[in-house]
Design an enzyme around this catalytic site. Structure first.
Site, PDB file in Angstrom:
ATOM      1  N   CYS A  85      16.093 -20.716  -5.348  1.00 12.21           N
ATOM      2  CA  CYS A  85      17.344 -21.220  -4.714  1.00 12.21           C
ATOM      3  C   CYS A  85      17.508 -22.610  -3.935  1.00 12.21           C
ATOM      4  O   CYS A  85      16.570 -23.697  -4.165  1.00 12.21           O
ATOM      5  CB  CYS A  85      18.234 -19.404  -4.044  1.00 12.21           C
ATOM      6  SG  CYS A  85      19.892 -20.229  -3.538  1.00 12.21           S
ATOM      7  N   HIS A 181      18.226 -16.171  -8.573  1.00 10.02           N
ATOM      8  CA  HIS A 181      17.298 -15.808  -8.319  1.00 10.02           C
ATOM      9  C   HIS A 181      16.559 -14.462  -9.396  1.00 10.02           C
ATOM     10  O   HIS A 181      17.619 -13.383 -10.323  1.00 10.02           O
ATOM     11  CB  HIS A 181      18.441 -14.760  -7.367  1.00 10.02           C
ATOM     12  CG  HIS A 181      18.337 -15.005  -6.574  1.00 10.02           C
ATOM     13  ND1 HIS A 181      17.701 -15.067  -5.561  1.00 10.02           N
ATOM     14  CD2 HIS A 181      19.748 -16.369  -6.185  1.00 10.02           C
ATOM     15  CE1 HIS A 181      18.196 -16.304  -4.048  1.00 10.02           C
ATOM     16  NE2 HIS A 181      19.492 -16.776  -4.591  1.00 10.02           N
ATOM     17  N   GLU A 183      14.082 -12.247  -8.698  1.00 10.61           N
ATOM     18  CA  GLU A 183      14.236 -11.122  -8.248  1.00 10.61           C
ATOM     19  C   GLU A 183      14.962 -10.210  -8.794  1.00 10.61           C
ATOM     20  O   GLU A 183      14.895  -8.560  -8.327  1.00 10.61           O
ATOM     21  CB  GLU A 183      13.702 -11.215  -6.722  1.00 10.61           C
ATOM     22  CG  GLU A 183      14.924 -11.457  -5.933  1.00 10.61           C
ATOM     23  CD  GLU A 183      15.078 -13.261  -6.006  1.00 10.61           C
ATOM     24  OE1 GLU A 183      15.944 -13.223  -3.727  1.00 10.61           O
ATOM     25  OE2 GLU A 183      14.474 -14.071  -6.289  1.00 10.61           O
ATOM     26  N   SER A 235       6.156  14.936  11.109  1.00 10.35           N
ATOM     27  CA  SER A 235       7.659  15.630  10.546  1.00 10.35           C
ATOM     28  C   SER A 235       8.454  16.172   9.092  1.00 10.35           C
ATOM     29  O   SER A 235       8.830  16.341   9.707  1.00 10.35           O
ATOM     30  CB  SER A 235       8.963  13.809  10.843  1.00 10.35           C
ATOM     31  OG  SER A 235       8.275  13.266   9.690  1.00 10.35           O
ATOM     32  N   GLY A 236       7.920  15.781   8.481  1.00 10.63           N
ATOM     33  CA  GLY A 236       8.077  16.058   6.746  1.00 10.63           C
ATOM     34  C   GLY A 236       9.070  15.076   6.558  1.00 10.63           C
ATOM     35  O   GLY A 236       9.463  15.193   5.270  1.00 10.63           O
ATOM     36  N   GLY A 237       8.977  14.087   7.268  1.00 10.44           N
ATOM     37  CA  GLY A 237       9.584  12.657   6.183  1.00 10.44           C
ATOM     38  C   GLY A 237       8.289  12.056   5.244  1.00 10.44           C
ATOM     39  O   GLY A 237       7.478  12.464   5.286  1.00 10.44           O
ATOM     40  N   VAL A 238       9.063  11.111   4.649  1.00  7.14           N
ATOM     41  CA  VAL A 238       8.219  10.608   3.467  1.00  7.14           C
ATOM     42  C   VAL A 238       6.700   9.822   4.468  1.00  7.14           C
ATOM     43  O   VAL A 238       5.394   9.920   4.040  1.00  7.14           O
ATOM     44  CB  VAL A 238       8.685   9.367   2.666  1.00  7.14           C
ATOM     45  CG1 VAL A 238       7.771   8.396   1.614  1.00  7.14           C
ATOM     46  CG2 VAL A 238      10.073  10.250   2.184  1.00  7.14           C
ATOM     47  N   ASP A 239       6.861   9.151   5.507  1.00  2.02           N
ATOM     48  CA  ASP A 239       5.745   8.127   6.217  1.00  2.02           C
ATOM     49  C   ASP A 239       4.548   9.224   6.615  1.00  2.02           C
ATOM     50  O   ASP A 239       3.721   8.758   6.489  1.00  2.02           O
ATOM     51  CB  ASP A 239       6.444   7.401   7.064  1.00  2.02           C
ATOM     52  CG  ASP A 239       7.482   6.509   6.152  1.00  2.02           C
ATOM     53  OD1 ASP A 239       7.761   6.190   5.290  1.00  2.02           O
ATOM     54  OD2 ASP A 239       8.500   5.676   6.785  1.00  2.02           O
ATOM     55  N   SER A 241       4.096  12.516   6.416  1.00  2.58           N
ATOM     56  CA  SER A 241       3.480  12.560   4.926  1.00  2.58           C
ATOM     57  C   SER A 241       2.336  12.418   4.774  1.00  2.58           C
ATOM     58  O   SER A 241       1.111  12.964   4.975  1.00  2.58           O
ATOM     59  CB  SER A 241       4.979  13.680   4.373  1.00  2.58           C
ATOM     60  OG  SER A 241       6.010  14.458   5.195  1.00  2.58           O
TER      61      SER A 241
END
Length: 525
Positions: A85, A181, A183, A235-239, A241
């Site tokens: 683009c 695009h 992507e 925290s138990g969150g994804v990151d 953990s």
């Protein structure tokens, strides 16, 4: 072990909303890439030593004064270059072609391009064939300006009815430009084009895969922290953990996780975190039950921003106290991920490639004097999840809907009280349980319940009750920047409402939020 950074692509950002998507696609192909602002220096490019360079899109016009340009060195580095683009337009203009301003005939949305010449980028790619035998491709366009004359040495590879140069190439120099695009998923064969570029044209090996990323991260962690002890806010969150699991593999018992239960978590969440990470995976966890401390600090405060600040401040105080007890800890681990690290390159100063320091722990005290460990800082969220799966974390935990940092503190509207949190936790658990039962949970992007501090009259048996109101919220979105409210079936909503009102003493009415974003935000506060 293969070096996951041996082959790499450099993506220069001119401010397009799709630029991070390009990086994610290249990584899905199995090739490491980094995203930098367009105004990098020759020295920086040489040091990075990419196998190929992608010039991404952007909102500016090449025809305007002072609009961004690719560094000249890009075209002298001896590596393949793909302009997408705006990237194609600036490539064309910088190499001697011409770009004209679009006057009412830009292309936005679906388009079909007709192939005019062979190109390594489009090898064996075809969506349909025209009546006169030409290959056709379904693509996604989003441009006003267009290339009106291509540089010397280039050939026109594809066109549309209104765009004579929908794609161009100089095979000798391995320079390619596409006006669409590749992507986005609407360009049906976009991944194959990007794969041709990264693997075939740039000659990269597909070394970037979860198992190799884990091996590399563990090696680097061992090297970085040696025999030192590390502390992590779990925290138990994804990151956090995934960081915990990587560090546990790398240094074992030298990791101390601090799990702060602020009383604002989902139903049984603290118990689940302790069971999974403590009992099942054997991590060393300090469990701080701080519900009363948080609720006392929040007493009387109804302003959402003030609530966020209080929750952040109390967390930091508690974490600091616990960190001081870990007298041998030399390092603080954080779940910083790549989008936290990238400044959007569309900044007015053009200095956006200065990496911002991102503390997702929320401004820890300066006197902690701990080194920083950020094993996820090269990864996008979808990559973090894939690594989590490889490390043995459960799918339903990794792919759970987003939950705000302040937790129920911003889902209880107005002042936060224990009574409100307890009611909300139970109502939300019923909503989520029913979504799973009806196989709707993964069909919406985010679903949750909000507690409204208003009472409403209800009827139970022969008596009247005067109790609280909750709102259900479910949205569908690709990027969380915009969102549509989810059109959940009426009978499903009725079932959830009945269960909440009948099973929870204290709630008399359930409403459903039908606001899109914009104008509303996804969270209420």
């Amino acid at each position: 072990m293969s070096d996951i950074h041996e082959h790499k692509i450099l993506i220069l950002d001119f401010g397009s909303q799709y630029t991070q998507l390009i990086a994610r696609r290249i990584r899905e192909i199995g090739v490491y890439c980094e995203l930098w602002a367009w105004d990098v220096t020759e020295a920086q490019i040489r040091e990075f030593a990419p196998n190929g360079i992608i010039l991404a899109g952007g909102p500016e016009s090449v025809t305007a004064d002072n609009s961004p340009r690719a560094p000249e060195y890009v075209f002298n580095a001896g590596v393949p270059v793909l302009g997408i683009c705006y990237g194609m337009q600036t490539m064309s203009e910088q190499l001697g072609g011409k770009v004209i301003q679009g006057v009412g005939e830009g292309e936005f949305g679906y388009a079909q391009i007709e192939m005019l010449a062979q190109s390594a980028l489009f090898k064996d790619i075809e969506d349909a064939v025209s009546a006169d035998g030409k290959s056709l491709l379904d693509v996604w366009m989003s441009h006003g300006d267009k290339v009106s004359a291509i540089p010397e040495g280039f050939v026109a590879v594809a066109k549309t009815d209104t765009c004579p140069f929908a794609a161009m190439s100089c095979e000798e120099k391995r320079f390619y430009g596409v006006q669409f695009h590749p992507e986005v998923t609407h360009t049906r064969q976009g991944m194959r084009m990007l794969s041709h570029f990264a693997l075939d044209i740039c000659g990269c090996a597909a070394n970037w895969k979860p198992s190799s990323i884990i091996e590399d991260a563990i090696e680097r962690l061992k090297k970085q922290v040696g025999d030192d002890e590390v502390i992590l806010g779990l925290s138990g969150g994804v990151d956090s953990s995934v960081v915990a699991m990587l560090l546990h593999r790398a240094i074992g018992k030298k990791l101390t996780c601090v799990f702060v239960d602020n009383g604002l978590l989902r139903l049984n969440e603290a118990k689940q975190v302790m069971e999974m990470f403590g009992d099942h995976f054997g991590l060393n966890i300090v469990h701080v039950d701080a519900e009363n401390r948080f609720l006392d600090a929040l007493k009387g405060e109804a302003d959402p921003e003030a609530k966020r600040k209080i929750i952040g401040r109390v967390f930091v105080e508690i974490f600091d106290e616990e960190a001081k007890k870990c007298v041998n800890a030399k390092w603080l681990a954080q779940g910083t991920i790549y989008p936290d690290v990238i400044e959007s390159a569309g900044s007015a100063t053009g200095k956006a490639h200065v990496i911002k320091s991102h503390h997702n722990v929320g401004g820890l005290p300066d006197d902690m004097e701990l080194g920083l460990v950020e094993p996820l800082r090269e990864l996008f969220k979808d990559e973090v999840r894939k690594i989590g799966l490889e490390l043995g974390l459960p799918y339903n935990m990794l792919y759970r809907h987003p939950f705000p940092g302040p937790g129920l503190g911003v889902r209880v509207l107005g002042e936060v009280k224990k009574e409100y949190c307890d009611l909300l936790r139970r109502a939300d658990a019923i909503f989520i349980e029913e979504l799973h039962k009806a196989d709707l949970y993964n069909k919406v992007s985010q679903a949750f319940t909000v507690f409204l501090p208003v009472r409403s009259v209800g009827v139970m048996g022969d008596g009247r009750k005067y109790d609280w109101v909750v709102s259900l919220r479910a949205v569908e979105t690709i990027d969380f920047m915009t969102a549509h409210w989810a059109h959940l079936p009426y009978d499903f909503l009725g079932r959830v409402s009945n269960r909440i009102i009948n099973e929870i003493d204290g709630i008399s009415r359930v409403v459903y939020d039908i606001s899109g974003k914009p104008p509303a935000t996804i969270e209420w506060e």
